[in-house]
Scaffold this active site. Structure first.
Site, PDB file in Angstrom:
ATOM      1  N   GLY A  59       0.780  -1.196   0.119  1.00 42.95           N
ATOM      2  CA  GLY A  59      -0.013  -0.115   0.045  1.00 42.95           C
ATOM      3  C   GLY A  59       0.846   1.196   0.068  1.00 42.95           C
ATOM      4  N   GLY A 105       0.529  -5.263   0.768  1.00 46.46           N
ATOM      5  CA  GLY A 105      -0.899  -5.226  -0.001  1.00 46.46           C
ATOM      6  C   GLY A 105      -0.907  -5.803  -1.476  1.00 46.46           C
ATOM      7  N   ASP A 127      -0.702  -7.895   7.712  1.00 43.06           N
ATOM      8  CA  ASP A 127      -2.184  -7.660   7.675  1.00 43.06           C
ATOM      9  C   ASP A 127      -2.388  -8.007   6.120  1.00 43.06           C
ATOM     10  OD1 ASP A 127      -0.768  -5.682   6.112  1.00 43.06           O
ATOM     11  OD2 ASP A 127      -2.269  -4.061   6.935  1.00 43.06           O
ATOM     12  N   GLU A 166       6.442  -5.548   7.344  1.00 40.21           N
ATOM     13  CA  GLU A 166       5.560  -4.533   8.212  1.00 40.21           C
ATOM     14  C   GLU A 166       6.097  -3.918   9.556  1.00 40.21           C
ATOM     15  OE1 GLU A 166       3.062  -6.012   4.860  1.00 40.21           O
ATOM     16  OE2 GLU A 166       4.305  -6.882   6.361  1.00 40.21           O
TER      17      GLU A 166
END
Length: 382
Positions: free
Chosen positions: A73, A122, A153, A145
């Site tokens: 992301g 992402g 995530d 991350e």
């Protein structure tokens, strides 16, 4: 300025091409390694729904322009909005991204992800839910991350927890990079082909007018065996299981250090160094998220991850995400000041708060639409 940056609509961030039966979704921000913006996610949701409803469309291909499929992301865009006080943006972005990943996972038609390059965060959440996950010798996967005060995530509590043994914990806690062949061996990818054959494969897929079996047969014609996998950490799964099956991050680190005393293997030393430098709170959140994900369906995993992400964005417990972005991506001093600074100072009660409902009037838990096409391509392999 911050609002404009959050919802930036640069022209053609995603390209939609193809013929009446084969559609291509092409990530088109090569200068930013195809990092996902809010606008890109919304575009893809809209077009994918349209393709799914079109009886003439038989297959959807996901790919990226440039040297990356998708590096994750757009963290800096999110950070810019959040520090400006636009808290709702973090929630909106998380929910939209989860909806996109869930749409791909439950898609009513075959989705082929061609992952010819970098795939992280992402990008992994988007591509690893596809029916066919094709990698090449250029593919590099990682979930880094925890280095910026975030956590593994985008559905990773689902797909990492379903890898053999405790390999998912290893990838989620150490930010380890693995190549395409190793992704196939552990189950993250379905096929390995040579990069030079990608265009030939796409041309062959352009002729698809029938079912998943036909698509599989076409892809299999281009499948190539690679010897790279024998040099990766996956070949050391016995040691990984021994270390990463421990109950706590502290015990995992101690076990790795014990192994390092008798084995000077690079992957062990890299894992130790990563865990020692990564955000302590993020490590503990990631471990719990992956462990709990083993017994949850994808929908439940995405809902829980969205809740954790909202707590991080709203600084419910800690400022670590903002400090991590500053140190790693903005100032680039690579010296984040984590708070708490040590694993042993991160209490169970602190971690519990990330998994609890966000106590804000304007924050409703993520609600995913009812869909009936979820195929569990990854089952827990403990």
């Amino acid at each position: 300025m911050a609002i404009r940056h959050c919802f930036d609509k640069d022209v053609d961030q995603v390209l939609f091409e193809g013929n009446s039966s084969v559609k291509r979704v092409i990530l088109n921000r090569p200068h930013k390694l195809n990092s996902l913006s809010y606008h890109m996610i919304c575009q893809m949701i809209k077009e994918l729904k349209a393709f799914e409803a079109d009886a003439k469309v038989k297959i959807v291909i996901l790919k990226g322009n440039g040297k990356a499929f998708c590096a994750g992301g757009d963290v800096l865009a999110s950070y810019t909005c959040l520090v400006a006080g636009h808290w709702s943006y973090g929630t909106i972005f998380y929910k939209k991204q989860a909806m996109l990943d869930y749409l791909v996972a439950t898609y009513g038609k075959p989705v082929v992800a061609i992952i010819d390059g970098i795939v992280m965060g992402g990008g992994a959440g988007l591509s690893l839910q596809a029916t066919f996950r094709i990698v090449t010798e250029n593919t590099v996967f990682a979930m880094p991350e925890t280095a910026i005060g975030h956590f593994a995530d985008v559905g990773s509590s689902y797909f990492l927890s379903r890898l053999p043994g405790f390999y998912g914990e290893y990838l989620g806690l150490t930010g380890a990079k693995i190549r395409g062949a190793e992704m196939v061996e552990c189950g993250l990818a379905t096929h390995f082909i040579l990069a030079k054959d990608v265009r030939l494969l796409e041309t062959a897929l352009d002729e698809v007018t029938s079912d998943t079996k036909t698509i599989s047969e076409i892809i299999s014609k281009f499948t190539h065996k690679s010897n790279d996998k024998q040099h990766g950490a996956y070949s050391r799964l016995e040691i990984i299981n021994k270390c990463f099956s421990r109950t706590t991050v502290e015990e995992i680190l101690s076990s790795l250090e014990s192994e390092a005393e008798s084995k000077s293997e690079k992957w062990i030393l890299d894992a130790i160094n990563w865990i020692k430098s990564a955000c302590p709170t993020s490590l503990k959140i990631s471990l719990r998220s992956i462990r709990e994900g083993r017994t949850k369906e994808l929908e439940q995993c995405l809902i829980q991850e969205c809740t954790i992400g909202c707590h991080i964005a709203r600084r419910t417990v800690s400022n670590d995400f903002y400090e991590g972005v500053r140190a790693i991506l903005l100032d680039k001093d690579k010296n984040p000041k984590w708070e708490p600074s040590k694993l042993e100072l991160v209490t169970d009660e602190m971690v519990d708060r990330y998994f609890s409902r966000v106590d804000e009037d304007d924050m409703e838990p993520l609600q995913l639409p009812a869909r009936s096409n979820l195929v569990d391509t990854m089952r827990p392999k403990l």
